[in-house]
Design an enzyme around this catalytic site. Structure first.
Site, PDB file in Angstrom:
ATOM      1  N   TYR A  35       3.601  -6.804  17.183  1.00 52.82           N
ATOM      2  CA  TYR A  35       3.948  -5.988  15.894  1.00 52.82           C
ATOM      3  C   TYR A  35       4.611  -4.535  16.357  1.00 52.82           C
ATOM      4  CZ  TYR A  35       3.169  -2.332  12.741  1.00 52.82           C
ATOM      5  OH  TYR A  35       3.235  -1.102  11.585  1.00 52.82           O
ATOM      6  N   GLY A  82      -6.996  -3.403  23.029  1.00 52.15           N
ATOM      7  CA  GLY A  82      -5.816  -2.954  22.911  1.00 52.15           C
ATOM      8  C   GLY A  82      -5.876  -1.568  22.147  1.00 52.15           C
ATOM      9  N   ARG A 115     -12.665  -2.004  21.116  1.00 54.44           N
ATOM     10  CA  ARG A 115     -11.625  -3.143  20.374  1.00 54.44           C
ATOM     11  C   ARG A 115     -10.451  -3.204  21.583  1.00 54.44           C
ATOM     12  NH1 ARG A 115      -9.432  -2.089  14.496  1.00 54.44           N
ATOM     13  NH2 ARG A 115      -8.076  -0.703  15.439  1.00 54.44           N
ATOM     14  N   LYS A 123       1.895  -6.523   9.217  1.00 49.71           N
ATOM     15  CA  LYS A 123       1.620  -5.294   9.955  1.00 49.71           C
ATOM     16  C   LYS A 123       0.165  -5.474  10.599  1.00 49.71           C
ATOM     17  CE  LYS A 123      -1.060  -3.420   6.117  1.00 49.71           C
ATOM     18  NZ  LYS A 123      -1.680  -2.189   5.520  1.00 49.71           N
ATOM     19  N   SER A 131       6.110   3.652  13.227  1.00 50.98           N
ATOM     20  CA  SER A 131       4.948   3.893  13.488  1.00 50.98           C
ATOM     21  C   SER A 131       4.583   4.643  14.842  1.00 50.98           C
ATOM     22  CB  SER A 131       4.055   2.315  13.751  1.00 50.98           C
ATOM     23  OG  SER A 131       2.732   2.430  14.122  1.00 50.98           O
ATOM     24  N   ASN A 161       7.804  -9.952  -1.536  1.00 48.72           N
ATOM     25  CA  ASN A 161       7.471 -11.463  -1.539  1.00 48.72           C
ATOM     26  C   ASN A 161       6.038 -11.687  -1.753  1.00 48.72           C
ATOM     27  OD1 ASN A 161       6.372 -10.875   1.010  1.00 48.72           O
ATOM     28  ND2 ASN A 161       7.498 -12.511   2.060  1.00 48.72           N
ATOM     29  N   LYS A 175       8.730  -2.748  15.598  1.00 49.28           N
ATOM     30  CA  LYS A 175       8.924  -1.164  15.346  1.00 49.28           C
ATOM     31  C   LYS A 175       9.673  -0.613  16.082  1.00 49.28           C
ATOM     32  CE  LYS A 175       6.636  -1.481  11.517  1.00 49.28           C
ATOM     33  NZ  LYS A 175       7.186  -1.597  10.326  1.00 49.28           N
ATOM     34  N   TYR A 212       0.747  -1.145  -0.089  1.00 47.85           N
ATOM     35  CA  TYR A 212       0.180   0.068  -0.011  1.00 47.85           C
ATOM     36  C   TYR A 212       0.760   1.250  -0.015  1.00 47.85           C
ATOM     37  CZ  TYR A 212      -3.181   3.391   2.104  1.00 47.85           C
ATOM     38  OH  TYR A 212      -4.067   4.686   2.302  1.00 47.85           O
TER      39      TYR A 212
HETATM   40  P1  NAD Z   1       1.547  -3.601   3.197  1.00 45.81           P
HETATM   41  O1  NAD Z   1       1.255  -4.990   3.788  1.00 45.81           O
HETATM   42  O2  NAD Z   1       0.436  -3.128   2.195  1.00 45.81           O
HETATM   43  O3  NAD Z   1       2.898  -3.468   2.590  1.00 45.81           O
HETATM   44  C1  NAD Z   1       4.094  -4.246   2.970  1.00 45.81           C
HETATM   45  C2  NAD Z   1       4.555  -5.126   1.808  1.00 45.81           C
HETATM   46  O4  NAD Z   1       5.742  -5.911   2.191  1.00 45.81           O
HETATM   47  C3  NAD Z   1       3.626  -6.072   0.987  1.00 45.81           C
HETATM   48  O5  NAD Z   1       3.756  -5.707  -0.198  1.00 45.81           O
HETATM   49  C4  NAD Z   1       4.123  -7.287   1.468  1.00 45.81           C
HETATM   50  O6  NAD Z   1       3.957  -8.435   0.541  1.00 45.81           O
HETATM   51  C5  NAD Z   1       5.769  -7.114   1.754  1.00 45.81           C
HETATM   52  N1  NAD Z   1       6.233  -7.806   2.513  1.00 45.81           N
HETATM   53  C6  NAD Z   1       6.258  -8.172   3.830  1.00 45.81           C
HETATM   54  N2  NAD Z   1       7.241  -9.063   4.198  1.00 45.81           N
HETATM   55  C7  NAD Z   1       8.128  -9.256   3.599  1.00 45.81           C
HETATM   56  C8  NAD Z   1       9.361  -9.766   3.176  1.00 45.81           C
HETATM   57  N3  NAD Z   1       9.827 -10.523   4.524  1.00 45.81           N
HETATM   58  N4  NAD Z   1      10.034  -9.697   2.173  1.00 45.81           N
HETATM   59  C9  NAD Z   1       9.552  -9.094   1.082  1.00 45.81           C
HETATM   60  N5  NAD Z   1       8.264  -8.403   1.217  1.00 45.81           N
HETATM   61  C10 NAD Z   1       7.567  -8.351   2.171  1.00 45.81           C
HETATM   62  O7  NAD Z   1       1.474  -2.620   4.237  1.00 45.81           O
HETATM   63  P2  NAD Z   1       1.715  -1.126   4.431  1.00 45.81           P
HETATM   64  O8  NAD Z   1       0.212  -0.247   5.085  1.00 45.81           O
HETATM   65  O9  NAD Z   1       2.021  -0.534   3.086  1.00 45.81           O
HETATM   66  O10 NAD Z   1       2.883  -0.835   5.399  1.00 45.81           O
HETATM   67  C11 NAD Z   1       4.060  -0.449   4.813  1.00 45.81           C
HETATM   68  C12 NAD Z   1       4.926  -0.099   6.031  1.00 45.81           C
HETATM   69  O11 NAD Z   1       4.463   0.923   6.977  1.00 45.81           O
HETATM   70  C13 NAD Z   1       5.111  -1.544   7.125  1.00 45.81           C
HETATM   71  O12 NAD Z   1       6.552  -1.689   7.680  1.00 45.81           O
HETATM   72  C14 NAD Z   1       4.172  -1.172   8.275  1.00 45.81           C
HETATM   73  O13 NAD Z   1       4.319  -1.812   9.297  1.00 45.81           O
HETATM   74  C15 NAD Z   1       4.405   0.400   8.226  1.00 45.81           C
HETATM   75  N6  NAD Z   1       3.330   0.990   8.788  1.00 45.81           N
HETATM   76  C16 NAD Z   1       2.052   1.062   8.147  1.00 45.81           C
HETATM   77  C17 NAD Z   1       1.019   1.938   8.706  1.00 45.81           C
HETATM   78  C18 NAD Z   1      -0.305   1.799   8.176  1.00 45.81           C
HETATM   79  O14 NAD Z   1      -1.379   2.388   8.795  1.00 45.81           O
HETATM   80  N7  NAD Z   1      -0.594   1.334   7.037  1.00 45.81           N
HETATM   81  C19 NAD Z   1       1.177   2.633   9.871  1.00 45.81           C
HETATM   82  C20 NAD Z   1       2.475   2.836  10.154  1.00 45.81           C
HETATM   83  C21 NAD Z   1       3.306   1.933  10.109  1.00 45.81           C
HETATM   84  C1  WQD Z   2      -8.727   3.725  13.666  1.00 50.38           C
HETATM   85  C2  WQD Z   2      -9.844   3.873  14.730  1.00 50.38           C
HETATM   86  C3  WQD Z   2     -10.670   1.852  15.817  1.00 50.38           C
HETATM   87  C4  WQD Z   2     -11.967  -0.590  12.214  1.00 50.38           C
HETATM   88  C5  WQD Z   2      -3.490   0.508  13.639  1.00 50.38           C
HETATM   89  C6  WQD Z   2      -2.444  -0.255  14.156  1.00 50.38           C
HETATM   90  C7  WQD Z   2      -1.306   0.796  14.243  1.00 50.38           C
HETATM   91  C8  WQD Z   2      -0.919   1.529  12.968  1.00 50.38           C
HETATM   92  C9  WQD Z   2      -2.199   2.151  12.468  1.00 50.38           C
HETATM   93  C10 WQD Z   2       0.899   0.248  11.801  1.00 50.38           C
HETATM   94  C11 WQD Z   2      -9.636   2.990  15.967  1.00 50.38           C
HETATM   95  C12 WQD Z   2     -11.885   2.400  14.884  1.00 50.38           C
HETATM   96  C13 WQD Z   2     -11.662   0.561  12.968  1.00 50.38           C
HETATM   97  C14 WQD Z   2     -13.429  -0.721  12.249  1.00 50.38           C
HETATM   98  C15 WQD Z   2     -13.825   1.145  14.095  1.00 50.38           C
HETATM   99  N1  WQD Z   2      -0.460   0.518  12.007  1.00 50.38           N
HETATM  100  N2  WQD Z   2     -12.267   1.137  13.946  1.00 50.38           N
HETATM  101  N3  WQD Z   2     -14.370   0.081  13.386  1.00 50.38           N
HETATM  102  O1  WQD Z   2      -5.967   1.600  15.423  1.00 50.38           O
HETATM  103  O2  WQD Z   2      -5.136   3.671  14.720  1.00 50.38           O
HETATM  104  O3  WQD Z   2      -4.049   1.559  14.287  1.00 50.38           O
HETATM  105  O4  WQD Z   2      -3.083   1.301  12.201  1.00 50.38           O
HETATM  106  O5  WQD Z   2       1.691   0.630  12.575  1.00 50.38           O
HETATM  107  O6  WQD Z   2      -0.233   0.122  14.710  1.00 50.38           O
HETATM  108  O7  WQD Z   2      -2.916  -0.646  15.383  1.00 50.38           O
HETATM  109  O8  WQD Z   2      -5.915   2.297  13.273  1.00 50.38           O
HETATM  110  O9  WQD Z   2      -7.580   2.083  11.275  1.00 50.38           O
HETATM  111  O10 WQD Z   2      -7.219  -0.002  12.623  1.00 50.38           O
HETATM  112  O11 WQD Z   2      -8.484   2.323  13.505  1.00 50.38           O
HETATM  113  O12 WQD Z   2     -14.304   1.690  14.816  1.00 50.38           O
HETATM  114  O13 WQD Z   2     -13.872  -1.595  11.902  1.00 50.38           O
HETATM  115  O14 WQD Z   2     -10.988   3.022  14.027  1.00 50.38           O
HETATM  116  O15 WQD Z   2     -11.311   1.434  17.002  1.00 50.38           O
HETATM  117  O16 WQD Z   2     -10.362   3.962  16.762  1.00 50.38           O
HETATM  118  P1  WQD Z   2      -5.327   2.187  14.559  1.00 50.38           P
HETATM  119  P2  WQD Z   2      -7.456   1.484  12.621  1.00 50.38           P
END
Ligand code: NAD
Ligand code: WQD
Length: 340
Positions: free
Chosen positions: A151, A299, A297, A86, A126, A33, A155, A12
């Site tokens: 998770y 956590g 929810r 993630k 994060s 992968n 980080k 993403y």
């Molecule tokens: P995502 O799952 O869409 O993207 C992660 C990608 O990494 C995927 O394409 C997956 O196939 C690939 N991947 C996972 N493990 C792998 C491995 N061992 N080797 C090669 N490829 C691998 O997730 P995203 O939302 O795009 O998140 C990207 C990064 O940002 C992650 O590190 C996630 O923890 C971090 N992050 C995301 C959010 C969020 O809200 N989406 C928030 C904070 C941090």
């Molecule tokens: C947002 C708000 C839910 C779904 C997660 C990870 C965090 C980070 C970001 C990677 C919360 C509420 C959600 C639903 C709802 N990722 N909700 N109904 O909780 O901030 O964090 O993503 O690092 O580590 O924990 O994001 O989008 O899951 O939730 O009411 O069906 O929406 O309770 O208040 P969150 P989220």
């Protein structure tokens, strides 16, 4: 032209960042992968930019494969490291999978920078590292809290691995970006978020409900200490987040880092409740959402949002898109994926 390896570049945030890197003139190699994505993302990137980044299918936690990649490519100058599992809940069920995948991948990337003379690392951290902060908004000096999930721990430890490595390796620089809640999709609707199965995150759940795939959005918790009782987060457009990576990389390349390891919060800098998101989505799309307020929810934290002063001052970054625009792009992407 600098050659940049983007791990998890089919995912993403990674796919949106590859687009911005290409637009900024970088040569991009993607490694993924496909554990949570599909090679189709690369087609979308090509349709947007007119350039197809080189794609290597490999597991970042497998040192031999990654060493082969670096040998074959030769001159990778920097890494933007997204590859990670993630799903917070899944990480509680399968901690070893998360520690193995996320920590080994990060260790291997730092090892490769050292072995092959690469210089720059941008790490996906994060806001989860802050837990429920005592004071809001959170700055980069806000203390990290013990992780609430395996998770989150990957980080926190990932940041430490990177910091310790750059501190002991001259000429290598790193920036950890602590993302708040990225949402939405590219305005072209060529790339976006594709959760497998039932989404954990709020906005994909909203768009799937609006599309009729889910019957009803459940809002987790209506009794929080917030203006409307629902939880507060800092939502912002994924394209803005993608641009922060390019600015972070450019800062290191230009020699503007003030220390080998730096940390920046990336968010819109304001807190939004779940109900405000629901209303904003309904207003901007004209689609009524079926929802109910249920119990909290496990956590979940009550409220968090970022102070983004440092990113503004040092990276020259701030969000450009409004919340409404970000939600509209999320909806346009959902409609395209569903053929609506
Ligand atoms: P995502 O799952 O869409 O993207 C992660 C990608 O990494 C995927 O394409 C997956 O196939 C690939 N991947 C996972 N493990 C792998 C491995 N061992 N080797 C090669 N490829 C691998 O997730 P995203 O939302 O795009 O998140 C990207 C990064 O940002 C992650 O590190 C996630 O923890 C971090 N992050 C995301 C959010 C969020 O809200 N989406 C928030 C904070 C941090
Ligand atoms: C947002 C708000 C839910 C779904 C997660 C990870 C965090 C980070 C970001 C990677 C919360 C509420 C959600 C639903 C709802 N990722 N909700 N109904 O909780 O901030 O964090 O993503 O690092 O580590 O924990 O994001 O989008 O899951 O939730 O009411 O069906 O929406 O309770 O208040 P969150 P989220």
């Amino acid at each position: 032209m600098s050659k940049i390896l983007v791990t998890g570049g089919a995912g993403y945030i990674g796919s949106h960042t590859v687009v911005e890197l290409i637009n900024a003139g970088f040569e991009v190699v993607v490694v993924d992968n496909f554990s949570n994505s599909s090679p189709k993302a690369i087609d979308g990137i090509e349709r947007i930019t007119g350039i197809r980044p080189r794609l290597v299918e490999a597991d970042c936690s497998d040192l031999a494969s990654i060493r082969n990649l670096f040998s074959a490519e030769g001159n990778i100058e920097g890494i933007i490291h997204f590859a990670a599992l993630k799903a917070v809940g899944e990480s509680v069920e399968k901690p070893l999978d998360y520690y193995r995948n996320n920590l080994l991948s990060t260790i291997n990337m730092m090892q490769m920078l050292k072995e092959f003379g690469g210089k720059y690392m941008v790490f996906s951290s994060s806001c989860t590292v802050y837990g429920q902060p005592d004071v809001l908004p959170v700055t980069e000096h806000t203390p990290r809290k013990p992780a609430m999930s395996p998770y989150g721990n990957t980080k926190r430890v990932g940041e430490d691995i990177i910091q310790d490595t750059v501190n002991s390796t001259s000429g290598v620089f790193a920036i950890a970006l602590r993302y708040f809640n990225p949402i939405g999709a590219h305005p072209s609707a060529e790339i976006g978020e594709l959760p497998l199965g039932k989404p954990d995150n709020l906005v994909p759940f909203i768009t799937q409900t609006a599309a009729g795939i889910r019957e009803k959005l459940q809002i987790f918790g209506g009794d929080y200490n917030t203006p409307d009782g629902t939880a507060i987060r800092d939502y912002f457009h994924v394209v803005d987040l993608a641009k922060a990576h390019v600015l972070a990389l450019q800062r290191m390349i230009d020699g503007r880092s003030t220390s080998p390891y730096e940390v920046f919060n990336v968010g819109a800098g304001r807190g939004i409740t779940v109900l405000e998101i629901v209303k904003a989505f309904e207003n901007v799309t004209g689609v009524k959402l079926n929802y109910e307020i249920v119990g909290r929810r496990a956590g979940d934290i009550e409220k968090v949002w970022a102070d983004t002063t440092l990113a503004q001052k040092e990276l020259g970054w701030k969000t450009e898109s409004t919340l409404e625009y970000a939600l509209l792009t999320a909806w346009n992407w959902e409609k395209k994926v569903r053929g609506m």
